[in-house]
Motif scaffolding. Structure first.
Motif, PDB file in Angstrom:
ATOM      1  N   VAL A 234       0.850  -1.186   0.000  1.00  0.00           N
ATOM      2  CA  VAL A 234       0.000   0.000   0.000  1.00  0.00           C
ATOM      3  C   VAL A 234       0.891   1.243   0.000  1.00  0.00           C
ATOM      4  CG1 VAL A 234      -1.766   1.290   1.244  1.00  0.00           C
ATOM      5  CG2 VAL A 234      -1.833  -1.217   1.218  1.00  0.00           C
ATOM      6  N   LEU A 235       0.724   2.099  -1.023  1.00  0.00           N
ATOM      7  CA  LEU A 235       1.461   3.358  -1.094  1.00  0.00           C
ATOM      8  C   LEU A 235       0.697   4.482  -0.415  1.00  0.00           C
ATOM      9  CD1 LEU A 235       2.904   3.532  -4.733  1.00  0.00           C
ATOM     10  CD2 LEU A 235       4.174   3.262  -2.613  1.00  0.00           C
ATOM     11  N   GLU A 236      -0.605   4.554  -0.722  1.00  0.00           N
ATOM     12  CA  GLU A 236      -1.448   5.617  -0.189  1.00  0.00           C
ATOM     13  C   GLU A 236      -2.792   5.038   0.208  1.00  0.00           C
ATOM     14  OE1 GLU A 236      -1.908   8.657  -3.086  1.00  0.00           O
ATOM     15  OE2 GLU A 236       0.240   8.858  -3.500  1.00  0.00           O
ATOM     16  N   GLY A 237      -3.409   5.685   1.207  1.00  0.00           N
ATOM     17  CA  GLY A 237      -4.759   5.313   1.599  1.00  0.00           C
ATOM     18  C   GLY A 237      -4.788   4.253   2.686  1.00  0.00           C
ATOM     19  N   GLU A 238      -5.951   4.142   3.313  1.00  0.00           N
ATOM     20  CA  GLU A 238      -6.186   3.133   4.327  1.00  0.00           C
ATOM     21  C   GLU A 238      -7.429   2.343   3.927  1.00  0.00           C
ATOM     22  OE1 GLU A 238      -6.323   4.551   8.303  1.00  0.00           O
ATOM     23  OE2 GLU A 238      -4.403   5.608   8.183  1.00  0.00           O
ATOM     24  N   VAL A 239      -7.322   1.035   3.996  1.00  0.00           N
ATOM     25  CA  VAL A 239      -8.415   0.164   3.565  1.00  0.00           C
ATOM     26  C   VAL A 239      -8.564  -0.994   4.544  1.00  0.00           C
ATOM     27  CG1 VAL A 239      -8.228   0.682   1.102  1.00  0.00           C
ATOM     28  CG2 VAL A 239      -6.825  -1.130   2.080  1.00  0.00           C
ATOM     29  N   THR A 240      -9.724  -1.618   4.523  1.00  0.00           N
ATOM     30  CA  THR A 240      -9.887  -2.907   5.183  1.00  0.00           C
ATOM     31  C   THR A 240     -10.034  -3.956   4.083  1.00  0.00           C
ATOM     32  OG1 THR A 240     -12.290  -2.603   5.342  1.00  0.00           O
ATOM     33  CG2 THR A 240     -10.970  -1.949   7.245  1.00  0.00           C
ATOM     34  N   VAL A 241      -9.298  -5.043   4.222  1.00  0.00           N
ATOM     35  CA  VAL A 241      -9.201  -6.052   3.164  1.00  0.00           C
ATOM     36  C   VAL A 241      -9.751  -7.379   3.668  1.00  0.00           C
ATOM     37  CG1 VAL A 241      -7.632  -7.307   1.644  1.00  0.00           C
ATOM     38  CG2 VAL A 241      -7.184  -4.913   2.192  1.00  0.00           C
ATOM     39  N   ASN A 242     -10.654  -7.956   2.894  1.00  0.00           N
ATOM     40  CA  ASN A 242     -11.171  -9.283   3.204  1.00  0.00           C
ATOM     41  C   ASN A 242     -10.223 -10.320   2.634  1.00  0.00           C
ATOM     42  OD1 ASN A 242     -12.680 -11.813   2.919  1.00  0.00           O
ATOM     43  ND2 ASN A 242     -14.441 -10.617   3.591  1.00  0.00           N
ATOM     44  N   GLN A 243      -9.548 -11.064   3.523  1.00  0.00           N
ATOM     45  CA  GLN A 243      -8.564 -12.062   3.111  1.00  0.00           C
ATOM     46  C   GLN A 243      -9.053 -13.478   3.338  1.00  0.00           C
ATOM     47  OE1 GLN A 243      -4.424  -9.591   3.860  1.00  0.00           O
ATOM     48  NE2 GLN A 243      -5.083 -10.984   5.456  1.00  0.00           N
ATOM     49  N   ALA A 244     -10.371 -13.643   3.512  1.00  0.00           N
ATOM     50  CA  ALA A 244     -10.913 -14.964   3.851  1.00  0.00           C
ATOM     51  C   ALA A 244     -10.588 -16.001   2.798  1.00  0.00           C
ATOM     52  CB  ALA A 244     -12.428 -14.863   4.047  1.00  0.00           C
ATOM     53  N   SER A 245     -10.518 -15.596   1.530  1.00  0.00           N
ATOM     54  CA  SER A 245     -10.268 -16.561   0.464  1.00  0.00           C
ATOM     55  C   SER A 245      -8.885 -17.181   0.547  1.00  0.00           C
ATOM     56  CB  SER A 245     -10.455 -15.891  -0.901  1.00  0.00           C
ATOM     57  OG  SER A 245      -9.534 -14.828  -1.041  1.00  0.00           O
ATOM     58  N   LEU A 246      -7.938 -16.489   1.219  1.00  0.00           N
ATOM     59  CA  LEU A 246      -6.579 -17.013   1.323  1.00  0.00           C
ATOM     60  C   LEU A 246      -6.241 -17.492   2.726  1.00  0.00           C
ATOM     61  CD1 LEU A 246      -4.489 -14.509  -0.823  1.00  0.00           C
ATOM     62  CD2 LEU A 246      -5.432 -16.705  -1.485  1.00  0.00           C
ATOM     63  N   THR A 247      -6.665 -16.732   3.738  1.00  0.00           N
ATOM     64  CA  THR A 247      -6.241 -17.025   5.107  1.00  0.00           C
ATOM     65  C   THR A 247      -7.342 -17.623   5.965  1.00  0.00           C
ATOM     66  OG1 THR A 247      -6.839 -14.833   5.942  1.00  0.00           O
ATOM     67  CG2 THR A 247      -4.654 -15.084   4.975  1.00  0.00           C
ATOM     68  N   GLY A 248      -8.601 -17.502   5.516  1.00  0.00           N
ATOM     69  CA  GLY A 248      -9.710 -17.996   6.322  1.00  0.00           C
ATOM     70  C   GLY A 248     -10.145 -17.022   7.403  1.00  0.00           C
ATOM     71  N   GLU A 249      -9.493 -15.841   7.483  1.00  0.00           N
ATOM     72  CA  GLU A 249      -9.877 -14.853   8.489  1.00  0.00           C
ATOM     73  C   GLU A 249     -11.271 -14.316   8.189  1.00  0.00           C
ATOM     74  OE1 GLU A 249      -6.182 -12.228   9.560  1.00  0.00           O
ATOM     75  OE2 GLU A 249      -6.084 -12.772   7.451  1.00  0.00           O
ATOM     76  N   SER A 250     -12.150 -14.355   9.189  1.00  0.00           N
ATOM     77  CA  SER A 250     -13.518 -13.910   8.980  1.00  0.00           C
ATOM     78  C   SER A 250     -13.657 -12.396   9.098  1.00  0.00           C
ATOM     79  CB  SER A 250     -14.442 -14.583  10.004  1.00  0.00           C
ATOM     80  OG  SER A 250     -14.021 -14.280  11.319  1.00  0.00           O
ATOM     81  N   ILE A 251     -12.711 -11.733   9.759  1.00  0.00           N
ATOM     82  CA  ILE A 251     -12.780 -10.294   9.995  1.00  0.00           C
ATOM     83  C   ILE A 251     -11.840  -9.587   9.020  1.00  0.00           C
ATOM     84  CG2 ILE A 251     -12.403  -8.454  11.672  1.00  0.00           C
ATOM     85  CD1 ILE A 251     -12.995 -10.471  13.859  1.00  0.00           C
ATOM     86  N   PRO A 252     -12.322  -8.563   8.304  1.00  0.00           N
ATOM     87  CA  PRO A 252     -11.441  -7.813   7.404  1.00  0.00           C
ATOM     88  C   PRO A 252     -10.239  -7.230   8.142  1.00  0.00           C
ATOM     89  CG  PRO A 252     -13.742  -7.254   7.008  1.00  0.00           C
ATOM     90  CD  PRO A 252     -13.719  -8.087   8.253  1.00  0.00           C
ATOM     91  N   VAL A 253      -9.107  -7.183   7.437  1.00  0.00           N
ATOM     92  CA  VAL A 253      -7.849  -6.742   8.038  1.00  0.00           C
ATOM     93  C   VAL A 253      -7.525  -5.324   7.577  1.00  0.00           C
ATOM     94  CG1 VAL A 253      -5.380  -7.226   8.226  1.00  0.00           C
ATOM     95  CG2 VAL A 253      -7.020  -9.113   8.050  1.00  0.00           C
ATOM     96  N   PRO A 254      -7.241  -4.394   8.502  1.00  0.00           N
ATOM     97  CA  PRO A 254      -6.874  -3.038   8.078  1.00  0.00           C
ATOM     98  C   PRO A 254      -5.484  -3.019   7.441  1.00  0.00           C
ATOM     99  CG  PRO A 254      -6.687  -3.251  10.459  1.00  0.00           C
ATOM    100  CD  PRO A 254      -7.301  -4.519   9.965  1.00  0.00           C
ATOM    101  N   LYS A 255      -5.348  -2.253   6.377  1.00  0.00           N
ATOM    102  CA  LYS A 255      -4.067  -2.104   5.688  1.00  0.00           C
ATOM    103  C   LYS A 255      -3.748  -0.619   5.545  1.00  0.00           C
ATOM    104  CE  LYS A 255      -3.422  -6.534   4.729  1.00  0.00           C
ATOM    105  NZ  LYS A 255      -2.254  -7.325   5.165  1.00  0.00           N
TER     106      LYS A 255
END
Length: 704
Positions: A234-255
């Motif tokens: 990430v160069l700019e901006g703040e986002v929440t990313v849904n990584q469930a398809s790769l990690t199985g995490e149910s809660i979006p991860v802030p980046k």
């Protein structure tokens, strides 16, 4: 391309390239090039014979013209090859299998007896080592049974039986590894990214470019609801990313700036600029393969049951052998029992059946992310549908643009398309396509675009706040008003259409009327699903009650809910599950994502929002809802096959044990029949669950 047509029928053509040989890389390249064409339904390239079998849509002449102009150099430049070649994998295991069979035959026919015995004794070492390893760890597993049966045969100087048992075990292991790797590779390719274009940030602004042109170091813009097409930072901006398809995490991860993001994950909130680290996105393949191989939660209950039962039955086989020896004092009879176990067939056949079903679903343009979801589809009694883009056509069209406040119709459509193209959804696509059809170019002259889930889009143009979305969003949440003196025009809007409301500076500027016709096959599909055991069909929509009632009556659902928000959809699905129903949810939009997650199996439409596809457990193509029927048939056939495999494995191997104890079958015959039955049930598990035939007729054509 120089080629000759060998056979041809409607929508199908088989031709041979006029070259003596084709490399594996060329075969992969040609297949990928043809698959990238809009008219291709299915293609198979046979590198050994230089033949191509193609199923296509559209006109024959258009297809032949494109094939005639194919060149290897152009294809290499424009076509992205998969990171791992299934063709190369097949060739590797074919050569291993042939080499093993030839080596066994040559040793049996030509080696003198002393050398043959020495070879068998040397070959025994890995099997004995694995057996001792189990014994030292105090585990009675199938490896211990194999080691005992081979060792006892060798001690009895029955080297032929020992050699045959080891050969059959090795062939079985090779076929198991081959089939599993092939199935996982095919499945991983089905689940890999399908991103065509991305927003590239340049000195002149944002430019929409093909993903194949992206290079490491480029800056790519991704907004809420968009799929991240490449690995990067990430160069700019703040986002929440849904990584469930790769990690199985149910809660979006802030980046945040400096944070790593991965191809295939989805931005749920915010927007960001990424620095590309790996342009091709091929790492996605390896990540998915790892997920499929390691994620136990993806296994169906039937697979877990088979693995547990197989482990539990090994001690009983061992005890049966000891009991046979104690009662008969006959080593041969005890050895006949050791030669037979339930573990191999149960542990091999069930996963192969599931993987083969997933692969068969993939051939029908259905992507299934795990065996447990097929099991859920087979057990489901309720299907919940979103309306827009699911029961209605996936490609709605703009029927009318009604301007307000003295605005120009073309300018309002241009503005709407400029905002909507950032957040692909069926209605947004309709706006963008209508602007394109009218030849309206929409330059990027607005500021930051903000997407509000289930409501609409907000931005700023020339210092004024611009909104587009639902009536609830524009009039209630944002407090926009209808221009003075135009209430009658507003009340006269055609009721048969869905409406998108565009407001500028707090006043309604235009209403875009969208025709959203019902899918022609929807009613018949629901009827077919009922014949396959679905007892309840429900439609959920954010539209008005009047519109929802009309659609529900046409399609014939058992129940419907109108004016629902994303949380309402998820809560409705959760309530059905609490009542004991097995629920499938079918949707295509960002607002369907919570309900897709809540269902026993979420099913997304392939051309819907990226986040819906990623969160969903199953993805079907947008062309036809008949794939739901095919999915249900495959799932039910899979469960029937698994239960049939159970009965066969238990019955057949139980019979072999009984015949061995009775002295009817010698050890070598028991081992051969057991291993052949394991291979047989595995091959059956790999066979198609449904049959498909294609008409063929003869024809001939040469490229000029």
């Amino acid at each position: 391309m120089n080629a000759t047509i060998l056979h041809e029928s409607r929508g199908r053509i088989r031709f041979r390239l006029r070259q003596k040989q084709m490399t594996l890389a060329q075969a992969d390249l040609l297949e990928a090039w043809i698959q990238g064409k809009s008219w291709c339904r299915q293609v198979t390239v046979h590198e050994r014979t230089c033949c191509v079998i193609l199923y296509y849509d559209g006109t024959r002449q258009a297809v032949l013209n494109e094939i005639r102009h194919f060149s290897w150099q152009e294809a290499e430049r424009t076509t992205a090859l998969p990171a791992h070649s299934s063709r190369a994998l097949n060739r590797e295991f074919e050569e291993k299998l042939v080499a093993k069979v030839v080596c066994k035959a040559a040793c049996t026919l030509f080696l003198p007896s002393p050398l043959r015995i020495a070879r068998i004794l040397w070959h025994m070492i890995p099997f004995v080592r694995r057996g001792l390893h189990c014994l030292l760890r105090r585990r009675i597993k199938v490896e211990l049974l194999d080691a005992l049966s081979i060792s006892i045969s060798a001690c009895r100087r029955d080297f032929g039986t020992a050699g045959m048992v080891m050969f059959l075990l090795e062939v079985g292991e090779l076929l198991e590894e081959w089939t599993r790797k092939k199935s996982v590779a095919d499945l991983a390719r089905c689940m890999s990214l399908n991103v065509d274009r991305v927003w590239l940030r340049t000195a002149q602004g944002e430019v929409l470019v093909p993903v194949s042109q992206i290079q490491p170091g480029d800056a790519v813009v991704v907004r809420a609801g968009g799929i991240i097409p490449v690995d990067g930072l990430v160069l700019e901006g703040e986002v929440t990313v849904n990584q469930a398809s790769l990690t199985g995490e149910s809660i979006p991860v802030p980046k945040r700036p400096g944070g790593a993001v991965y191809a295939g994950t989805v931005v749920e909130e915010g927007e960001c600029v990424l620095e590309v680290k790996q342009a091709s996105g091929q790492s996605r393949y390896d990540q998915i393969v790892h997920m499929i191989e390691q994620s136990e939660q993806m296994k169906s209950e039937a697979e877990s049951k088979a693995a547990n039962l197989a482990d539990k039955l090994v001690p009983y086989t061992f005890a049966g052998s000891l009991l046979s020896f104690a009662l008969t004092r006959n080593v041969a009879r005890a050895l006949s029992v050791l030669m037979v176990d339930f573990s191999c067939a149960l542990k091999l056949a069930m996963p192969l059946a599931v993987l083969s079903a997933m692969r068969e679903a993939g051939r029908a343009h259905i992507t299934v992310k795990g065996g447990k979801f097929l099991e859920a589809v087979a057990a489901a009694d309720t299907i919940v549908f979103d309306k827009t883009g699911t029961l209605t056509r996936a490609c709605p069209r703009v029927a009318q643009v009604v301007p307000f406040g003295g605005k120009e119709e073309a300018e309002m459509l241009r503005l709407a398309a400029c905002l909507e193209e950032h957040f692909p959804h069926s209605m947004a696509n309709a706006v963008v396509e209508e602007a394109k059809r009218r030849g309206l170019r929409h330059e990027e002259y607005h500021s930051k675009v903000e997407y509000l889930v289930a409501h609409g889009i907000a931005s700023t143009v020339d210092g004024e706040r611009v909104l587009i979305g639902s009536a609830h969003f524009v009039f209630e949440d944002e407090g926009c008003v209808i221009p003075e003196g135009e209430q009658e025009r507003f009340d006269a809007l055609p009721p048969e259409y869905s409406h998108l409301y565009l407001a500028v500076g707090g006043q309604l500027a235009a209403v875009i009327c969208i025709s959203d016709p019902l899918r022609e096959e929807a009613k018949e599909v629901l009827s077919a699903l009922r014949t396959l055991g679905i007892t309840s069909t429900v439609m959920l929509t954010g539209d008005s009650y009047r519109t929802a009632a009309a659609i529900a009556a046409q399609v014939g659902v058992d129940d419907f809910r109108a004016g629902v928000l994303p949380a309402d959809k998820a809560e409705y699905v959760a309530r059905l599950r609490r009542e004991g129903h097995t629920v499938l949810m079918v949707g295509d939009g960002i607002n369907d994502s919570p309900a897709l997650s809540e269902a026993d199996a979420g099913i997304a439409i392939s051309d819907g929002a990226a986040i819906a596809r990623e969160i969903a457990d199953i993805t079907i193509a947008a062309d036809s809802l008949w794939e739901l029927v095919e999915l249900r048939r495959i799932a039910m056939a899979l469960m029937a096959r698994i239960h049939s495999n159970y009965r066969f494995v238990i019955g057949f191997n139980g019979t072999l044990i009984a015949l061995g104890v009775a002295g009817v079958l010698p050890p070598a015959t028991s081992a051969t029949l057991h291993n052949l039955s394991t291979l047989g049930v595995s091959l059956r598990s790999m066979s198609r669950l449904t049959t498909q035939t294609q008409p063929v007729q003869n024809n001939n054509l040469q490229n000029g």
